[in-house]
Structures are given as C-alpha cells and as structure tokens.
Design an enzyme around this catalytic site. Structure first.
Site, PDB file in Angstrom:
ATOM      1  N   TRP A  15       0.863  -1.224  -0.094  1.00 18.54           N
ATOM      2  CA  TRP A  15       0.123  -0.151   0.200  1.00 18.54           C
ATOM      3  C   TRP A  15       1.016   1.304  -0.162  1.00 18.54           C
ATOM      4  CZ3 TRP A  15      -4.199  -1.925  -1.505  1.00 18.54           C
ATOM      5  CH2 TRP A  15      -4.757  -3.242  -0.926  1.00 18.54           C
ATOM      6  N   THR A  21       2.003   4.519  -1.239  1.00 16.61           N
ATOM      7  CA  THR A  21       1.736   5.569  -2.377  1.00 16.61           C
ATOM      8  C   THR A  21       3.034   6.079  -3.144  1.00 16.61           C
ATOM      9  OG1 THR A  21      -0.093   6.454  -0.917  1.00 16.61           O
ATOM     10  CG2 THR A  21       0.955   8.052  -2.381  1.00 16.61           C
ATOM     11  N   GLU A  79      -3.264   5.949   6.852  1.00 17.16           N
ATOM     12  CA  GLU A  79      -2.549   6.476   7.871  1.00 17.16           C
ATOM     13  C   GLU A  79      -3.207   6.448   9.336  1.00 17.16           C
ATOM     14  OE1 GLU A  79      -0.599  10.360   7.448  1.00 17.16           O
ATOM     15  OE2 GLU A  79      -0.176  10.140   5.254  1.00 17.16           O
TER      16      GLU A  79
END
Length: 381
Positions: free
Chosen positions: A158, A160, A364
């Site tokens: 995951w 980014t 997050e």
C-alpha cells in the site's frame, strides 16, 4: 466558493493566493481527465516544487520554507479541493521527509534534506506490509547489517508513489525485540534490489499509484539510517501524528469541493417553478454539509496550532483525522444526492469525490485506530 481563511500574516495570505492561482490554472482544469486515465501527474509535482510548495513546513536552513503547520495545512487543503491526488501526494512527500528532518543528524540534514525539498524529487513512506497494517509493530521486512550497509529483504504494501518516487522512507526490522526492533532507513529509488510492484486497481485516487514494494537483498548505506537502531517505531508514529493532519486537511478540501458543486447545482436547477436550493429539504441538507466542512477545518486547525506551539497534539490529530475524513465521506455522498441522477454520472465530479472519500478513512491509521488512540489518551488523562 473559496474557503474563508484568517491567516496569521500578509505573507501567508500571499502564499495561499499563489496556491489558488496555481490550482485554478494548472490543477483544476485537468484533474478529471487524469483521474479517468489513471495518469500520474508527475509534472504537477515538479511545478509545485518549483513554486516552493513541496517543503513548506520544514526549516529554511535545510531548504524548506519555515511555514507553520497552521498555514501549510491550509495550502494543502486548497490543493486537495482541486485535486485530491495532488493533495495526498504532497502530504505523503512531507511525511516521507519527516524522519530525516526530525531524527536525522545535522550532517544528514545538511547533506540530504535540501535535495529532497528543492522540488525535483518526490518521496514515499513505506511502513505497512501485507500482514502488518494497523499493527505496525508486527512488520517483518528484515535489515541485516553488513559492514557499512544494511541488506534489506521483505515486502512493503500500500505504498503511495511506489514506482514513481525518487526516495523511500522504509521501516525495517533489525532485531526480534517487537516494537523495539524496528529501524528507519532512507533508500534511493535507484537502489538495486528495490522493486516496485504492479499498481493496485483502486476505486478512487486512480491518478495516484499505490503498489507493493519488494526489497530483494537491497543494500542501503548505514549512513542512511534515521535515528538509532530500534527507534523506528517511535519515528513512524511521530511522523504519522503530523501526517494525519495532512490527511485531515486533504479530506476537508475534498468535502469543500463537493459542497461547492452541490450548492452550484442546486442554485441552477429548477423544479416546480423555482430553484431547488430554495426548498427546505435541500436547504437543510446543504446546511448540514457546510457545518461538517467547517467543523472539519476547525479540528485540524486546532491540532495544527497546538503542534506549532510545541504542545501535545496526538489526540487532537486523531480527532482531526477522524472528524475530517468521516465528514468527507458524508458530504460527498450527500453531494451525489443533491445532484440526483446527474450525480451518479461522470458528467459531474461528485461521483469521483464520493469514490475518493473512502480511502482517507483507511490510510495513515484507520478511523477505528483513531478512536483507539483518542480513547487511550482519555484513559491516561
């Protein structure tokens, strides 16, 4: 309509005005096209860098702009209002620089931080793994010291900007001592054995690549370790406290965009001989949307002001992330409802906003984790 802001100084007002000019000319006109094509806007990040917007909250002596978090987050919100992919990307870049800025040595900061903040490079933050998401202390990517290098093997998930980033801030395991066995490394994207995976097929934020990151015996110089061995989990959690404020600001921007679209449509759409914005059912729906947006903004600004004053802000950061991202999901859903059938088509951006609003509730730290953090802080007084 643009958000009303009470900024601390005239210079801050000029910074937000510059951001709005860039947003109007360079981001808003192409956002829908790029998202429809799952196209990463790397050139837009270079533009932000050249404009001085990629290093805002970091000290000028290290190549940043020395802007307070109160102001930085409002700039971030303006960007996310036009294009969430770019807002989240800026937040992730800021997060990826945090360990170097706050835990690196003076020598490391002087050598590396100006290059990371000058605008040509883009960062990524690699904490999660396929089997270690909310439970960050369970990560298993291993780094073994070999002379002046760490040999790193494992898989991150995951991530980014995976495949697009120029550098990666990576949390690795250097001992089996649970959360005390995690260490933070800063690796160049060109590192041999650092291999980005195939981008995930996502329901939203399609312009922002998210992928696994495989480390196949990647060698990272020991001089790229941030902080001491075993300090990585503390570094990661400290970084996330600030990063959650970035996500809160981005979510608020997305909600503002949805509200603006809904108000504009309701004012221009007539039924039964008058604009639908004049019907009480619509008035109340739009009023609730506006209240949610302004409440979200207030929570992240309160947390930011505490951070700027050196006060504890972990609970407030979790509250801001929780409130703002839940608000974005609700407001974007309501915006689709305001537009009715039109809102369910791609002729208007609100369907994209609704799809994009889901993931801020997840990354997050999921909003369930935020509730745990808030409750823990309350128990501890």
């Amino acid at each position: 309509m643009p958000a009303e802001r009470m900024l601390p100084t005239a210079e801050d007002e000029q910074l937000v005005a510059l951001t709005r000019d860039i947003v109007a000319a360079e981001l808003a006109p192409v956002a829908s096209e790029y998202e429809a094509e799952s196209r990463f806007p790397r050139e837009k990040f270079r533009l932000l860098g050249k404009s001085g917007l990629l290093g805002l909250p970091y000290p000028e002596q290290w190549g940043g702009s020395g802007v307070s978090y109160e102001v930085y987050l409002q700039v971030l919100e303006e960007i996310a209002t036009a294009w969430l992919t770019v807002g989240v990307g800026l937040s992730v870049h800021t997060l990826s620089c945090f360990p170097l800025a706050y835990y690196g040595t003076d020598e490391q900061r002087a050598e590396l931080l100006p290059t990371l903040l000058e605008g040509d490079l883009l960062g990524a933050y690699a904490l999660s793994e396929p089997d270690a998401g909310s439970d960050a202390a369970a990560l298993s990517t291993r780094a073994v010291r070999d002379g002046d290098e760490y040999v790193v093997s494992g898989t991150k998930a995951w991530i980014t900007h995976a495949g697009q980033a120029d550098f990666y801030t990576i949390m690795v395991r250097t001992s089996d001592d649970g959360g005390r066995g995690i260490t933070c490394l800063l690796a160049d994207a060109a590192t041999e054995g650092l291999v980005p995976g195939t981008p995930e097929h996502k329901m939203g934020l399609t312009g922002s690549p998210t992928a696994q990151l495989r480390l196949e015996g990647a060698r990272v110089p020991a001089g790229r370790r941030m902080g001491a061995e075993g300090q990585g989990l503390r570094i990661a959690l400290d970084a996330l406290n600030s990063g959650r404020l970035g996500i809160a600001a981005c979510a608020t921007g997305l909600a503002q965009a949805a509200l603006d679209q809904a108000v504009s449509y309701a004012a221009g759409r007539s039924q039964f001989g008058r604009p639908i914005i004049e019907f009480q059912g619509m008035e109340f729906l739009l009023a609730d949307m506006a209240a949610a947006v302004e409440s979200a903004r207030a929570t992240y600004l309160e947390a930011a002001r505490r951070r700027d004053r050196g006060l504890p802000f972990r609970r407030q950061a979790s509250i801001a992330k929780l409130v703002a991202t839940d608000a974005a999901m609700r407001v974007t859903t309501d915006a689709v409802q305001v537009l009715g059938g039109a809102g369910y088509t791609r002729d208007f951006p609100v369907e994209r906003y609704m799809r994009e609003a889901k993931v801020p509730q997840i990354f997050e730290g999921t909003n369930q984790i935020q509730r745990m953090v808030i409750a823990r802080e309350l128990r501890q007084g």
